[in-house]
Design an enzyme around this catalytic site. Sequence first.
Site, PDB file in Angstrom:
ATOM      1  N   TYR A   8       0.823  -1.201   0.000  1.00  0.00           N
ATOM      2  CA  TYR A   8       0.000   0.000   0.000  1.00  0.00           C
ATOM      3  C   TYR A   8       0.863   1.261   0.000  1.00  0.00           C
ATOM      4  O   TYR A   8       1.560   1.561   0.971  1.00  0.00           O
ATOM      5  CB  TYR A   8      -0.935   0.023   1.207  1.00  0.00           C
ATOM      6  CG  TYR A   8      -1.846  -1.174   1.324  1.00  0.00           C
ATOM      7  CD1 TYR A   8      -2.157  -1.971   0.214  1.00  0.00           C
ATOM      8  CD2 TYR A   8      -2.399  -1.525   2.544  1.00  0.00           C
ATOM      9  CE1 TYR A   8      -2.983  -3.067   0.327  1.00  0.00           C
ATOM     10  CE2 TYR A   8      -3.239  -2.622   2.667  1.00  0.00           C
ATOM     11  CZ  TYR A   8      -3.522  -3.397   1.564  1.00  0.00           C
ATOM     12  OH  TYR A   8      -4.340  -4.493   1.687  1.00  0.00           O
ATOM     13  N   HIS A  57       0.452 -11.905   1.108  1.00  0.00           N
ATOM     14  CA  HIS A  57      -0.539 -11.080   0.430  1.00  0.00           C
ATOM     15  C   HIS A  57      -1.105 -11.764  -0.819  1.00  0.00           C
ATOM     16  O   HIS A  57      -2.300 -11.692  -1.102  1.00  0.00           O
ATOM     17  CB  HIS A  57       0.099  -9.736   0.053  1.00  0.00           C
ATOM     18  CG  HIS A  57      -0.856  -8.615  -0.123  1.00  0.00           C
ATOM     19  ND1 HIS A  57      -0.477  -7.298  -0.098  1.00  0.00           N
ATOM     20  CD2 HIS A  57      -2.195  -8.594  -0.343  1.00  0.00           C
ATOM     21  CE1 HIS A  57      -1.535  -6.511  -0.274  1.00  0.00           C
ATOM     22  NE2 HIS A  57      -2.576  -7.284  -0.441  1.00  0.00           N
ATOM     23  N   PRO A  64     -15.597  -4.953   2.225  1.00  0.00           N
ATOM     24  CA  PRO A  64     -16.912  -5.442   2.658  1.00  0.00           C
ATOM     25  C   PRO A  64     -18.075  -4.578   2.200  1.00  0.00           C
ATOM     26  O   PRO A  64     -19.229  -5.008   2.249  1.00  0.00           O
ATOM     27  CB  PRO A  64     -16.795  -5.426   4.188  1.00  0.00           C
ATOM     28  CG  PRO A  64     -15.819  -4.333   4.473  1.00  0.00           C
ATOM     29  CD  PRO A  64     -14.807  -4.416   3.368  1.00  0.00           C
ATOM     30  N   GLY A  82     -18.138  -3.368  -0.903  1.00  0.00           N
ATOM     31  CA  GLY A  82     -18.117  -3.417  -2.361  1.00  0.00           C
ATOM     32  C   GLY A  82     -17.422  -2.243  -3.013  1.00  0.00           C
ATOM     33  O   GLY A  82     -17.870  -1.737  -4.035  1.00  0.00           O
ATOM     34  N   ARG A  83     -16.303  -1.801  -2.411  1.00  0.00           N
ATOM     35  CA  ARG A  83     -15.507  -0.685  -2.949  1.00  0.00           C
ATOM     36  C   ARG A  83     -16.372   0.562  -3.148  1.00  0.00           C
ATOM     37  O   ARG A  83     -16.224   1.296  -4.125  1.00  0.00           O
ATOM     38  CB  ARG A  83     -14.805  -1.109  -4.238  1.00  0.00           C
ATOM     39  CG  ARG A  83     -13.929  -2.348  -4.052  1.00  0.00           C
ATOM     40  CD  ARG A  83     -13.166  -2.709  -5.288  1.00  0.00           C
ATOM     41  NE  ARG A  83     -12.485  -3.993  -5.160  1.00  0.00           N
ATOM     42  CZ  ARG A  83     -11.290  -4.179  -4.602  1.00  0.00           C
ATOM     43  NH1 ARG A  83     -10.645  -3.148  -4.119  1.00  0.00           N
ATOM     44  NH2 ARG A  83     -10.744  -5.380  -4.529  1.00  0.00           N
ATOM     45  N   PHE A 113     -19.650   0.641  -3.634  1.00  0.00           N
ATOM     46  CA  PHE A 113     -20.927   0.404  -4.303  1.00  0.00           C
ATOM     47  C   PHE A 113     -22.039   0.148  -3.298  1.00  0.00           C
ATOM     48  O   PHE A 113     -23.144   0.685  -3.416  1.00  0.00           O
ATOM     49  CB  PHE A 113     -20.816  -0.758  -5.282  1.00  0.00           C
ATOM     50  CG  PHE A 113     -22.085  -1.029  -6.038  1.00  0.00           C
ATOM     51  CD1 PHE A 113     -22.405  -0.284  -7.166  1.00  0.00           C
ATOM     52  CD2 PHE A 113     -22.987  -2.009  -5.624  1.00  0.00           C
ATOM     53  CE1 PHE A 113     -23.588  -0.514  -7.860  1.00  0.00           C
ATOM     54  CE2 PHE A 113     -24.163  -2.244  -6.296  1.00  0.00           C
ATOM     55  CZ  PHE A 113     -24.476  -1.485  -7.423  1.00  0.00           C
ATOM     56  N   SER A 140     -24.192   6.719  -8.131  1.00  0.00           N
ATOM     57  CA  SER A 140     -25.573   6.738  -8.610  1.00  0.00           C
ATOM     58  C   SER A 140     -25.706   6.783 -10.125  1.00  0.00           C
ATOM     59  O   SER A 140     -26.813   6.627 -10.651  1.00  0.00           O
ATOM     60  CB  SER A 140     -26.320   7.931  -8.012  1.00  0.00           C
ATOM     61  OG  SER A 140     -25.693   9.155  -8.373  1.00  0.00           O
TER      62      SER A 140
END
Length: 331
Positions: A55, A121, A201, A203-204, A206, A212
Amino acid sequence: MHHRTLGPFQVGAIGLGCMNLSHAYGVPPSPEQAEAVLLRALDLGVTHFDTAALYGFGANETLVGRVLSPYRSRFTLASKCGMTGVDGKRVIDGRPETLKRTCEEALARLHTDVIDLYYLHRWDKQVPVEDSVGALADLVREGKIRAIGLSEVSADTLRRAHAVHPIAALQTEYSLWTRNAEIAALDACRELGVSFVAFSPVGRGFLAAALSSPADVAAFDAKDIRRAMPRFQGDNFVANLRLLEGYKALAAEAGCTPAQLALAWLLAKGGHVLPIPGTTRVAHLEENLAAAEIRLSAGLIEQVETLINQATVAGPRYNAATQTEIDTEEF
Protein backbone atom coordinates in the site's frame (compact mmCIF):
# COMPACT_ATOMS: atom_id res chain seq x y z
CA MET A 1 -17.77 -2.74 20.35
CA HIS A 2 -18.13 -6.47 20.91
CA HIS A 3 -15.10 -8.63 20.19
CA ARG A 4 -14.29 -11.55 17.95
CA THR A 5 -11.40 -13.96 17.69
CA LEU A 6 -8.65 -13.18 15.19
CA GLY A 7 -6.27 -16.11 15.43
CA PRO A 8 -4.78 -15.88 18.94
CA PHE A 9 -6.11 -12.34 19.46
CA GLN A 10 -9.37 -10.81 20.61
CA VAL A 11 -10.24 -7.73 18.53
CA GLY A 12 -13.19 -5.48 17.85
CA ALA A 13 -15.70 -7.10 15.50
CA ILE A 14 -15.03 -4.42 12.86
CA GLY A 15 -11.44 -3.46 12.10
CA LEU A 16 -9.92 -0.78 9.90
CA GLY A 17 -8.44 -1.51 6.50
CA CYS A 18 -5.82 1.20 6.12
CA MET A 19 -5.16 0.85 2.37
CA ASN A 20 -7.42 3.75 1.33
CA LEU A 21 -5.25 6.17 3.27
CA SER A 22 -2.31 5.67 0.89
CA HIS A 23 -3.29 3.56 -2.10
CA ALA A 24 -5.66 2.37 -4.81
CA TYR A 25 -8.36 5.02 -5.11
CA GLY A 26 -6.49 7.95 -6.58
CA VAL A 27 -4.93 10.82 -4.67
CA PRO A 28 -4.74 9.84 -0.99
CA PRO A 29 -5.96 12.15 1.75
CA SER A 30 -3.60 14.62 3.38
CA PRO A 31 -1.36 13.30 6.16
CA GLU A 32 -3.46 15.28 8.64
CA GLN A 33 -6.71 13.74 7.44
CA ALA A 34 -5.23 10.24 7.43
CA GLU A 35 -3.93 10.73 10.97
CA ALA A 36 -7.36 11.94 12.11
CA VAL A 37 -8.99 8.75 10.76
CA LEU A 38 -6.48 6.47 12.48
CA LEU A 39 -6.69 8.22 15.84
CA ARG A 40 -10.47 8.43 15.77
CA ALA A 41 -10.62 4.70 15.02
CA LEU A 42 -8.47 4.04 18.07
CA ASP A 43 -10.68 6.31 20.19
CA LEU A 44 -13.80 4.43 19.04
CA GLY A 45 -12.42 1.07 20.11
CA VAL A 46 -10.91 -0.28 16.90
CA THR A 47 -8.28 -2.80 17.95
CA HIS A 48 -7.49 -4.36 14.54
CA PHE A 49 -5.56 -2.28 12.00
CA ASP A 50 -4.66 -3.84 8.64
CA THR A 51 -1.91 -2.56 6.34
CA ALA A 52 0.57 -4.01 3.82
CA ALA A 53 3.96 -3.39 2.28
CA LEU A 54 2.22 -2.90 -1.07
CA TYR A 55 0.00 0.00 0.00
CA GLY A 56 1.64 3.16 -1.26
CA PHE A 57 4.78 1.04 -1.76
CA GLY A 58 5.60 1.32 1.94
CA ALA A 59 3.89 4.65 2.59
CA ASN A 60 0.94 3.09 4.41
CA GLU A 61 3.10 1.13 6.84
CA THR A 62 5.09 4.31 7.43
CA LEU A 63 1.89 6.24 8.15
CA VAL A 64 0.54 3.59 10.51
CA GLY A 65 3.87 3.39 12.29
CA ARG A 66 4.19 7.15 12.70
CA VAL A 67 0.65 7.68 13.99
CA LEU A 68 -0.10 4.54 15.97
CA SER A 69 3.21 3.28 17.33
CA PRO A 70 2.83 5.36 20.53
CA TYR A 71 -0.31 3.28 21.25
CA ARG A 72 1.12 -0.06 20.11
CA SER A 73 -0.10 -2.01 23.15
CA ARG A 74 -3.73 -1.08 22.45
CA PHE A 75 -4.30 -2.88 19.15
CA THR A 76 -3.55 -5.89 16.98
CA LEU A 77 -1.35 -4.98 14.02
CA ALA A 78 -1.70 -6.85 10.74
CA SER A 79 0.45 -6.38 7.65
CA LYS A 80 1.34 -8.33 4.52
CA CYS A 81 4.26 -9.45 2.41
CA GLY A 82 4.70 -11.22 -0.91
CA MET A 83 3.39 -8.36 -3.05
CA THR A 84 5.39 -5.14 -3.04
CA GLY A 85 6.43 -2.20 -5.15
CA VAL A 86 9.68 -2.69 -7.03
CA ASP A 87 10.99 0.13 -9.23
CA GLY A 88 7.51 1.63 -9.30
CA LYS A 89 5.75 -1.58 -10.29
CA ARG A 90 3.69 -4.10 -8.32
CA VAL A 91 5.54 -7.41 -8.02
CA ILE A 92 4.41 -10.74 -6.55
CA ASP A 93 7.40 -12.53 -5.02
CA GLY A 94 6.93 -15.31 -2.47
CA ARG A 95 10.53 -16.48 -2.21
CA PRO A 96 11.55 -17.01 1.42
CA GLU A 97 14.41 -14.52 1.27
CA THR A 98 12.11 -11.85 -0.14
CA LEU A 99 9.47 -12.38 2.54
CA LYS A 100 12.05 -12.15 5.31
CA ARG A 101 13.56 -8.98 3.87
CA THR A 102 10.12 -7.43 3.48
CA CYS A 103 9.37 -8.19 7.12
CA GLU A 104 12.52 -6.43 8.29
CA GLU A 105 11.60 -3.39 6.24
CA ALA A 106 8.04 -3.46 7.60
CA LEU A 107 9.20 -3.64 11.21
CA ALA A 108 11.27 -0.51 10.65
CA ARG A 109 8.45 1.39 8.94
CA LEU A 110 5.91 0.35 11.57
CA HIS A 111 8.21 1.29 14.48
CA THR A 112 7.59 -2.02 16.21
CA ASP A 113 9.54 -5.09 17.27
CA VAL A 114 6.83 -7.53 16.23
CA ILE A 115 3.89 -7.71 13.80
CA ASP A 116 0.94 -9.51 15.33
CA LEU A 117 -0.51 -11.01 12.14
CA TYR A 118 1.57 -11.23 8.97
CA TYR A 119 -0.11 -12.33 5.75
CA LEU A 120 1.20 -13.74 2.52
CA HIS A 121 -0.54 -11.08 0.43
CA ARG A 122 -0.64 -13.23 -2.69
CA TRP A 123 0.54 -16.76 -3.28
CA ASP A 124 3.38 -16.60 -5.77
CA LYS A 125 2.51 -19.58 -7.94
CA GLN A 126 6.17 -19.94 -8.94
CA VAL A 127 6.97 -20.85 -5.32
CA PRO A 128 5.34 -23.75 -3.42
CA VAL A 129 3.07 -22.26 -0.79
CA GLU A 130 4.74 -24.58 1.71
CA ASP A 131 8.06 -22.76 1.11
CA SER A 132 6.54 -19.31 1.59
CA VAL A 133 4.70 -20.34 4.75
CA GLY A 134 7.86 -22.05 5.98
CA ALA A 135 9.65 -18.70 5.78
CA LEU A 136 6.86 -17.05 7.76
CA ALA A 137 7.09 -19.85 10.32
CA ASP A 138 10.78 -18.98 10.71
CA LEU A 139 9.74 -15.39 11.47
CA VAL A 140 7.35 -16.67 14.16
CA ARG A 141 10.16 -18.66 15.76
CA GLU A 142 12.41 -15.59 15.62
CA GLY A 143 9.75 -13.52 17.41
CA LYS A 144 9.33 -11.05 14.54
CA ILE A 145 5.71 -11.99 13.88
CA ARG A 146 3.18 -13.65 16.15
CA ALA A 147 0.79 -15.32 13.70
CA ILE A 148 0.53 -16.15 9.99
CA GLY A 149 -2.23 -15.26 7.56
CA LEU A 150 -2.98 -15.89 3.89
CA SER A 151 -4.79 -13.66 1.40
CA GLU A 152 -6.88 -14.57 -1.66
CA VAL A 153 -6.21 -18.33 -1.62
CA SER A 154 -8.45 -21.33 -2.12
CA ALA A 155 -9.56 -23.77 0.54
CA ASP A 156 -7.13 -26.37 -0.83
CA THR A 157 -4.18 -23.97 -0.63
CA LEU A 158 -5.22 -22.98 2.88
CA ARG A 159 -5.13 -26.63 3.92
CA ARG A 160 -1.69 -27.13 2.38
CA ALA A 161 -0.35 -24.10 4.21
CA HIS A 162 -2.03 -25.05 7.48
CA ALA A 163 -0.22 -28.40 7.40
CA VAL A 164 3.12 -26.53 7.51
CA HIS A 165 2.21 -24.06 10.26
CA PRO A 166 -1.14 -23.10 11.83
CA ILE A 167 -2.80 -20.33 9.82
CA ALA A 168 -4.51 -17.75 12.01
CA ALA A 169 -6.52 -15.92 9.36
CA LEU A 170 -7.57 -15.99 5.73
CA GLN A 171 -8.24 -12.61 4.17
CA THR A 172 -10.34 -12.46 1.03
CA GLU A 173 -12.80 -10.08 -0.58
CA TYR A 174 -16.26 -10.87 0.76
CA SER A 175 -19.46 -8.88 0.57
CA LEU A 176 -23.01 -9.19 -0.69
CA TRP A 177 -21.78 -8.74 -4.24
CA THR A 178 -18.65 -10.93 -3.93
CA ARG A 179 -19.71 -14.29 -2.57
CA ASN A 180 -16.85 -16.53 -3.76
CA ALA A 181 -15.85 -17.29 -0.17
CA GLU A 182 -19.12 -19.18 0.23
CA ILE A 183 -17.99 -21.84 -2.25
CA ALA A 184 -15.42 -23.40 0.10
CA ALA A 185 -13.23 -20.90 1.96
CA LEU A 186 -15.66 -20.02 4.74
CA ASP A 187 -16.33 -23.66 5.53
CA ALA A 188 -12.61 -24.50 5.44
CA CYS A 189 -11.89 -21.69 7.88
CA ARG A 190 -14.61 -22.91 10.22
CA GLU A 191 -13.28 -26.47 10.00
CA LEU A 192 -9.66 -25.49 10.68
CA GLY A 193 -10.35 -22.83 13.30
CA VAL A 194 -9.11 -20.04 11.02
CA SER A 195 -10.54 -16.53 11.28
CA PHE A 196 -11.96 -15.05 8.06
CA VAL A 197 -11.11 -11.39 7.42
CA ALA A 198 -13.37 -9.79 4.80
CA PHE A 199 -11.82 -6.98 2.80
CA SER A 200 -13.81 -4.60 0.58
CA PRO A 201 -16.91 -5.44 2.66
CA VAL A 202 -18.81 -2.48 1.25
CA GLY A 203 -18.12 -3.42 -2.36
CA ARG A 204 -15.51 -0.68 -2.95
CA GLY A 205 -18.15 1.93 -2.22
CA PHE A 206 -20.93 0.40 -4.30
CA LEU A 207 -22.81 -1.03 -1.32
CA ALA A 208 -22.61 2.32 0.43
CA ALA A 209 -24.82 3.60 -2.43
CA ALA A 210 -22.13 6.21 -2.97
CA LEU A 211 -22.39 5.89 -6.76
CA SER A 212 -25.57 6.74 -8.61
CA SER A 213 -24.68 7.05 -12.31
CA PRO A 214 -21.97 6.22 -14.88
CA ALA A 215 -20.85 9.83 -14.51
CA ASP A 216 -19.64 8.99 -11.01
CA VAL A 217 -17.35 6.32 -12.41
CA ALA A 218 -16.18 8.67 -15.17
CA ALA A 219 -15.13 11.06 -12.43
CA PHE A 220 -12.84 8.49 -10.76
CA ASP A 221 -9.21 9.51 -10.51
CA ALA A 222 -7.04 8.14 -13.31
CA LYS A 223 -5.26 5.85 -10.83
CA ASP A 224 -8.43 4.55 -9.18
CA ILE A 225 -8.24 0.74 -9.39
CA ARG A 226 -12.00 0.50 -9.95
CA ARG A 227 -11.50 1.80 -13.49
CA ALA A 228 -10.09 -1.63 -14.41
CA MET A 229 -12.79 -3.62 -12.61
CA PRO A 230 -15.51 -5.02 -14.91
CA ARG A 231 -18.35 -4.37 -12.44
CA PHE A 232 -17.76 -0.64 -12.70
CA GLN A 233 -17.61 -0.60 -16.49
CA GLY A 234 -20.20 0.04 -19.21
CA ASP A 235 -23.32 -2.10 -19.30
CA ASN A 236 -22.22 -4.04 -16.22
CA PHE A 237 -22.28 -0.93 -14.08
CA VAL A 238 -25.60 0.23 -15.50
CA ALA A 239 -27.09 -3.16 -14.65
CA ASN A 240 -25.63 -3.12 -11.16
CA LEU A 241 -27.03 0.33 -10.46
CA ARG A 242 -30.52 -1.14 -10.86
CA LEU A 243 -29.94 -3.15 -7.68
CA LEU A 244 -29.50 -0.08 -5.53
CA GLU A 245 -33.09 1.13 -5.28
CA GLY A 246 -34.27 -2.10 -3.68
CA TYR A 247 -31.11 -2.32 -1.59
CA LYS A 248 -31.56 1.17 -0.16
CA ALA A 249 -35.18 0.31 0.67
CA LEU A 250 -34.01 -2.73 2.65
CA ALA A 251 -31.49 -0.59 4.53
CA ALA A 252 -34.28 1.82 5.43
CA GLU A 253 -36.38 -1.11 6.62
CA ALA A 254 -33.49 -2.22 8.83
CA GLY A 255 -33.14 1.32 10.19
CA CYS A 256 -29.58 1.76 8.98
CA THR A 257 -27.53 3.15 6.11
CA PRO A 258 -26.66 1.04 3.06
CA ALA A 259 -23.04 0.71 4.21
CA GLN A 260 -24.17 -0.42 7.65
CA LEU A 261 -26.46 -3.01 6.08
CA ALA A 262 -23.52 -4.48 4.14
CA LEU A 263 -21.41 -4.71 7.30
CA ALA A 264 -24.20 -6.04 9.53
CA TRP A 265 -24.91 -8.73 6.93
CA LEU A 266 -21.28 -9.84 7.06
CA LEU A 267 -21.24 -9.95 10.84
CA ALA A 268 -24.33 -12.18 10.70
CA LYS A 269 -22.58 -14.69 8.40
CA GLY A 270 -20.57 -16.24 11.20
CA GLY A 271 -18.71 -15.46 14.39
CA HIS A 272 -15.40 -16.11 12.63
CA VAL A 273 -16.01 -13.35 10.03
CA LEU A 274 -14.31 -10.00 10.65
CA PRO A 275 -14.88 -7.15 8.16
CA ILE A 276 -12.21 -4.48 7.69
CA PRO A 277 -13.83 -1.56 5.85
CA GLY A 278 -11.56 1.26 4.80
CA THR A 279 -12.29 4.95 4.51
CA THR A 280 -10.62 8.33 4.25
CA ARG A 281 -13.28 10.18 6.24
CA VAL A 282 -13.98 10.27 9.95
CA ALA A 283 -17.74 10.49 9.35
CA HIS A 284 -17.72 7.31 7.28
CA LEU A 285 -15.54 5.60 9.89
CA GLU A 286 -18.09 6.39 12.59
CA GLU A 287 -20.93 5.18 10.37
CA ASN A 288 -19.14 1.90 9.62
CA LEU A 289 -18.30 1.12 13.22
CA ALA A 290 -21.89 1.71 14.33
CA ALA A 291 -22.86 -1.32 12.21
CA ALA A 292 -21.49 -3.56 14.97
CA GLU A 293 -24.62 -2.83 17.00
CA ILE A 294 -27.12 -3.64 14.23
CA ARG A 295 -28.97 -6.95 14.28
CA LEU A 296 -30.76 -8.09 11.14
CA SER A 297 -33.81 -10.33 11.09
CA ALA A 298 -33.61 -13.64 9.27
CA GLY A 299 -36.25 -12.42 6.86
CA LEU A 300 -34.34 -9.28 5.94
CA ILE A 301 -31.13 -11.27 5.48
CA GLU A 302 -32.96 -13.54 3.06
CA GLN A 303 -34.34 -10.56 1.15
CA VAL A 304 -31.00 -8.83 0.74
CA GLU A 305 -29.27 -12.07 -0.29
CA THR A 306 -31.94 -12.69 -2.91
CA LEU A 307 -31.50 -9.17 -4.26
CA ILE A 308 -27.68 -9.08 -4.42
CA ASN A 309 -25.70 -12.25 -5.13
CA GLN A 310 -23.40 -13.82 -7.69
CA ALA A 311 -26.31 -14.38 -10.08
CA THR A 312 -27.69 -10.83 -9.97
CA VAL A 313 -24.41 -8.86 -10.06
CA ALA A 314 -23.07 -8.14 -13.55
CA GLY A 315 -19.39 -8.68 -14.26
CA PRO A 316 -16.51 -10.45 -12.53
CA ARG A 317 -14.71 -8.69 -9.68
CA TYR A 318 -11.33 -8.57 -11.45
CA ASN A 319 -10.21 -8.28 -15.05
CA ALA A 320 -8.58 -11.28 -16.71
CA ALA A 321 -5.00 -10.22 -15.97
CA THR A 322 -5.59 -9.67 -12.27
CA GLN A 323 -7.62 -12.87 -12.00
CA THR A 324 -4.54 -14.92 -12.91
CA GLU A 325 -2.80 -13.59 -9.78
CA ILE A 326 -5.28 -14.95 -7.26
CA ASP A 327 -6.12 -18.45 -6.13
CA THR A 328 -9.69 -18.17 -4.85
CA GLU A 329 -12.55 -20.36 -6.00
CA GLU A 330 -14.72 -18.77 -8.69
CA PHE A 331 -18.36 -19.29 -9.59
